[in-house]
Design a protein around this motif. Sequence first.
Motif: not given
Length: 461
Positions: A99-127
């Motif tokens: 639910d991070d508010q930055a994700l829509p910005v990230v996904r917009d950019l990933m769609a614009k630069y689809s040729h770039v190897n980019a991924r979202v890394a959501i935190r998993r596991g304990a701190s």
Amino acid sequence: MATSDTASPDILKLSLASLSVGWYVILWSLGLIGCVAARKRFRLRPRSPLSSAPASSVPGVTIIRPLKGLETNLYENLESTFTQEYPNYEIFFSVDDDDDQALPVVRDLMAKYSHVNARVAIRRGASVGVNPKVNNLMTGYREAAHDILWVLDSNVMVDRGTLARAVDILNPSPGAPFPSRRIGVVHHVPFAWTTNYSVGSSVEEAFLNTNHAKMYIAINTIAVDSCVVGKSCLYRKSDLERVDGSLRPIPNAAKGGCQPGERGLAAFGRFLAEDNMIAGALWHELGLRHDMSCDVARNAVGDMTLMDYIARRIRWVRVRKRMVLAATLIEPLTESLFAGILAASGLKYLLHLPLTVFLPVHFLAWLCVDMDVFASLAGHAVPAEKRWQFVGAWALRELLALPIWTAAIIGNEVEWRGQRYEVMQNGEVRKASDDRRGIFGRLWGIGRKNADYYEPLEMRD
């Protein structure tokens, strides 16, 4: 004939006067080193040959950008990662949750630069520790495909040639001059630029782009110890996996030795200033050195109030105090106001030079050097229409330096990202309760929810 009783005070005065003038000469020498080094390093930014090399011929790089909500200039900051002139890199955008508010910005950019190897890394596991940035970085760190990591804060924008020039330094080509010791970290000088000229943001800009940059560049030019601000840092994962932040030299480091116990990025989750500690660990534990490229990390500063600036500065002085106490204690002696008064007093005793003659020349010369450093980093002088505003912000920063240091030196609690921490002796932190804020927290706004003081960016359509 003078008696011993009258001679002793005279000797003491002479010694103190000579010491103050000598210290002033040392400070000016350091400042001029920073100024000259800035001119040589940052006024010319040649294109790296790696920018147009085949992907198979250059080392791969994993870029990790930790995100937390919307920040000033976020779209443009993140876009500068997609437009790097480098043929072999991947990007991880690290967030705590879906639910991070930055994700829509990230996904917009990933769609614009689809040729770039980019991924979202959501935190998993304990701190892995109390530092939220380190916890945020862990998923991208673990899944990185490449050994070279570029950790780049979300409020930073970089030139499109930055990555290639940094790799040039971290991995010198066979024909390039080889450093006496292997480079373990390539870092970039923070350069603040404001989107809204409030008092606090103007003072922050004047501080980061003059005095801070001058001393940062000078210390790294002399290179007697590690000094890194981690808004933009390249290092190798394989090196980081050998150190633990203890700063104890590894006896067989040259043969691939490593520290016992927990190592790697997770080991730095116990520090608030993990960037500085990572750089220090690579320096002291592995014997590696640091270097800067000719690029800057353009730090977008939003609508920062003066109290925001004060709280921010208090926070980092308190952290630094627990990491490098001696350097923090003498910090007031390095500021233009205190150093100028000491030197003026010494010269008045030694040469009978009036304070009213020395001090105006001192402050004018100090300002000129600082503005020259600004011009080196920015690529241009302070614009004429903003010059007096900049000089006023610079003067206010100089006047506030000692009160801020005094407030910071008497406390050990800080706030970052909405959480209060107690900084312990070795630079580690532990969470602290909000009921121990103290008088300076109440008076100067320490404990505000917006702990990083950046203006939220409106969502794009």
